[in-house]
Design a protein around this motif. Structure first.
Motif, PDB file in Angstrom:
ATOM      1  N   ALA A 221       1.035  -1.124  -0.018  1.00 41.85           N
ATOM      2  CA  ALA A 221       0.053   0.013   0.018  1.00 41.85           C
ATOM      3  C   ALA A 221       0.982   1.373  -0.063  1.00 41.85           C
ATOM      4  O   ALA A 221       0.359   2.185  -0.530  1.00 41.85           O
ATOM      5  N   VAL A 222       1.897   1.216   0.800  1.00 41.58           N
ATOM      6  CA  VAL A 222       2.953   2.246   0.773  1.00 41.58           C
ATOM      7  C   VAL A 222       3.310   2.725  -0.844  1.00 41.58           C
ATOM      8  O   VAL A 222       3.576   3.622  -1.339  1.00 41.58           O
ATOM      9  N   ARG A 227       3.423   5.506  -6.117  1.00 43.82           N
ATOM     10  CA  ARG A 227       3.204   5.378  -7.594  1.00 43.82           C
ATOM     11  C   ARG A 227       2.063   6.115  -7.886  1.00 43.82           C
ATOM     12  O   ARG A 227       1.700   6.578  -9.288  1.00 43.82           O
ATOM     13  N   ASP A 228       1.114   6.454  -7.157  1.00 41.50           N
ATOM     14  CA  ASP A 228      -0.134   6.876  -7.489  1.00 41.50           C
ATOM     15  C   ASP A 228      -0.008   8.204  -7.651  1.00 41.50           C
ATOM     16  O   ASP A 228      -1.070   9.075  -8.062  1.00 41.50           O
ATOM     17  N   VAL A 229       1.130   9.237  -7.319  1.00 37.51           N
ATOM     18  CA  VAL A 229       1.128  10.564  -7.202  1.00 37.51           C
ATOM     19  C   VAL A 229       1.367  10.971  -8.873  1.00 37.51           C
ATOM     20  O   VAL A 229       2.318  10.314  -9.508  1.00 37.51           O
ATOM     21  N   ASP A 230       0.781  11.835  -9.146  1.00 47.07           N
ATOM     22  CA  ASP A 230       0.651  12.313 -10.458  1.00 47.07           C
ATOM     23  C   ASP A 230       2.327  12.639 -10.857  1.00 47.07           C
ATOM     24  O   ASP A 230       2.976  13.521 -10.189  1.00 47.07           O
ATOM     25  N   GLY A 231       2.861  12.241 -11.860  1.00 47.55           N
ATOM     26  CA  GLY A 231       4.222  12.675 -12.342  1.00 47.55           C
ATOM     27  C   GLY A 231       5.132  11.486 -11.866  1.00 47.55           C
ATOM     28  O   GLY A 231       6.077  11.500 -12.444  1.00 47.55           O
ATOM     29  N   ASP A 251      13.368   4.866   2.680  1.00 47.56           N
ATOM     30  CA  ASP A 251      14.322   5.553   1.484  1.00 47.56           C
ATOM     31  C   ASP A 251      13.981   4.870   0.282  1.00 47.56           C
ATOM     32  O   ASP A 251      13.914   3.800   0.119  1.00 47.56           O
ATOM     33  N   CYS A 252      14.002   5.560  -0.817  1.00 47.94           N
ATOM     34  CA  CYS A 252      13.618   4.945  -2.015  1.00 47.94           C
ATOM     35  C   CYS A 252      14.208   5.652  -3.098  1.00 47.94           C
ATOM     36  O   CYS A 252      14.304   6.971  -3.065  1.00 47.94           O
ATOM     37  N   HIS A 253      14.109   5.109  -4.498  1.00 47.41           N
ATOM     38  CA  HIS A 253      14.509   5.894  -5.695  1.00 47.41           C
ATOM     39  C   HIS A 253      13.156   6.024  -6.364  1.00 47.41           C
ATOM     40  O   HIS A 253      12.185   5.022  -6.425  1.00 47.41           O
ATOM     41  N   VAL A 254      12.780   7.330  -6.700  1.00 46.89           N
ATOM     42  CA  VAL A 254      11.572   7.757  -7.383  1.00 46.89           C
ATOM     43  C   VAL A 254      11.801   8.041  -8.864  1.00 46.89           C
ATOM     44  O   VAL A 254      12.457   8.768  -9.131  1.00 46.89           O
ATOM     45  N   VAL A 255      11.031   7.337  -9.721  1.00 49.38           N
ATOM     46  CA  VAL A 255      11.373   7.465 -11.201  1.00 49.38           C
ATOM     47  C   VAL A 255      10.290   8.414 -11.494  1.00 49.38           C
ATOM     48  O   VAL A 255       8.850   8.292 -11.456  1.00 49.38           O
ATOM     49  N   ILE A 267       6.277  17.299  -6.452  1.00 50.05           N
ATOM     50  CA  ILE A 267       5.995  15.999  -6.221  1.00 50.05           C
ATOM     51  C   ILE A 267       6.591  15.265  -4.896  1.00 50.05           C
ATOM     52  O   ILE A 267       6.002  14.340  -4.271  1.00 50.05           O
ATOM     53  N   LYS A 268       7.909  15.860  -4.450  1.00 56.30           N
ATOM     54  CA  LYS A 268       8.289  15.549  -3.491  1.00 56.30           C
ATOM     55  C   LYS A 268       7.645  15.811  -2.010  1.00 56.30           C
ATOM     56  O   LYS A 268       7.475  14.993  -1.266  1.00 56.30           O
ATOM     57  N   ALA A 269       7.024  16.840  -2.386  1.00 58.42           N
ATOM     58  CA  ALA A 269       6.025  17.275  -1.104  1.00 58.42           C
ATOM     59  C   ALA A 269       4.696  16.469  -0.883  1.00 58.42           C
ATOM     60  O   ALA A 269       4.235  16.005  -0.056  1.00 58.42           O
ATOM     61  N   ALA A 270       4.460  16.267  -2.215  1.00 60.76           N
ATOM     62  CA  ALA A 270       3.104  15.130  -2.492  1.00 60.76           C
ATOM     63  C   ALA A 270       3.407  13.762  -1.890  1.00 60.76           C
ATOM     64  O   ALA A 270       2.344  13.385  -0.948  1.00 60.76           O
ATOM     65  N   ILE A 271       4.554  13.210  -2.119  1.00 60.13           N
ATOM     66  CA  ILE A 271       4.713  11.927  -1.665  1.00 60.13           C
ATOM     67  C   ILE A 271       5.083  12.077  -0.033  1.00 60.13           C
ATOM     68  O   ILE A 271       4.685  11.011   0.470  1.00 60.13           O
ATOM     69  N   LYS A 272       5.862  12.801   0.424  1.00 62.05           N
ATOM     70  CA  LYS A 272       6.125  13.187   1.663  1.00 62.05           C
ATOM     71  C   LYS A 272       4.704  13.236   2.595  1.00 62.05           C
ATOM     72  O   LYS A 272       4.584  12.770   3.754  1.00 62.05           O
ATOM     73  N   GLY A 273       3.923  14.075   1.974  1.00 63.54           N
ATOM     74  CA  GLY A 273       2.672  14.223   2.642  1.00 63.54           C
ATOM     75  C   GLY A 273       1.832  12.915   2.893  1.00 63.54           C
ATOM     76  O   GLY A 273       1.181  12.782   3.825  1.00 63.54           O
TER      77      GLY A 273
END
Length: 308
Positions: A221-222, A227-231, A251-255, A267-273
């Protein structure tokens, strides 16, 4: 699945005083039970004393760990000192396992040749132990809602109360029916319960020290939430672990897609949120890659099979 990190927070000093009272109560009880067990010849009483001693050790460990864990991170311990509680718990459970096996051996020897037992001493000290175990459980009840370690102490003391009842029953049966074999038999029963408790609970500290992912968190789910974040095109090289008892980290790599690369901060702010709000992950380190220059054949977890 959301990861619930809601806890009941008491004043630390007030909590320390409660644990301190419980330490003294269990310490006095342990000494009394050992002396009584030696004088009466009751191995069950000594077994219960060792169990209470392990509880006192657990309380001491928790007390010291609470103090140390409040220290801020420094140049030697950049993650802070919170994991000292996990290390202490591992030591405590390992000691419990050794005690359990020793008591089974001693109980077996006494079943073969049961000694005479002073039943009245067993019954009286068993009753005192029941009162102290109940007191300790009451002192730690409200604190256990905010700490896995304190909850373990609380449940441990409830189990001790049951062990004290068993000791009282043993003494009563000896008084009424002269059943000398009951004392070592109950000793073995207490030892088996100690082993069950220690072996089942030691899994948690081992998992945490091995940097395992939080057991109550849905990793899939995490990942799907990121992956569901736009972009976001994909994620890989994911590490999910517990920094401390109640603090998950990732921690991870985001493509990122070509369009997402231009909005990297948003996008970083959206993921962290999402990680914080939906899963309680307050510490996250994200490395971003453009989809045209990302690692190829990268594993989802760890850092295996990645090349440019």
């Amino acid at each position: 699945m959301p990861h619930d990190h809601s806890h009941t927070h008491l004043d630390p000093e007030f909590g320390d005083r409660r644990v301190s009272i419980a330490i003294w109560a269990n310490g006095i009880l342990t000494v009394a039970q050992i002396v009584g067990g030696i004088l009466s010849g009751s191995l069950a009483l000594i077994a219960d004393a060792l169990h209470n001693f392990s509880d006192m050790a657990s309380l001491v460990i928790a007390f010291v760990a609470r103090k140390i864990a409040r220290r801020p991170a420094d140049e030697r311990m950049t993650f802070g000192y919170g994991r000292v509680e996990i290390v202490a718990a591992l030591i405590n459970y390992t000691t419990l396992i050794l005690i359990g096996f020793y008591l089974i051996y001693e109980g077996g020897m006494r079943i073969i040749d049961p000694p005479e037992v002073g039943a009245w001493t067993v019954v009286i000290l068993g009753g005192v132990a029941l009162v102290v175990d109940t007191l300790t459980a009451v002192l730690t009840y409200s604190m256990q809602k905010g700490s896995v370690n304190i909850r373990a102490l609380f449940l441990h003391n409830l189990s001790d109360a049951l062990a004290s009842v068993a000791v009282i029953v043993a003494g009563t049966l000896i008084l009424l029916y002269d059943m000398w074999w009951v004392d070592p038999a109950i000793t073995i029963g207490i030892a088996l319960y100690i082993l069950y408790l220690a072996i089942t609970e030691i899994v948690g500290p081992i998992r945490t020290l091995m940097l395992g992912s939080p057991p109550d968190m849905d990793n899939r789910a995490v990942i799907d939430a990121m992956r569901d974040v736009d972009g976001v095109a994909d994620v890989h090289h994911v590490h999910l672990w517990q920094m401390q008892e109640n603090e998950a980290a990732l921690d991870c790599h985001v493509v990122l897609t070509d369009g997402g690369w231009d909005r990297i901060e948003d996008i970083k702010a959206a993921i962290k949120g999402r990680l914080k709000d939906e899963f309680g992950i307050g510490h996250s380190s994200l490395e971003f890659e453009h989809e045209n220059r990302s690692h190829e054949n990268a594993d989802l977890y760890g850092h295996g099979k990645s090349d440019k």
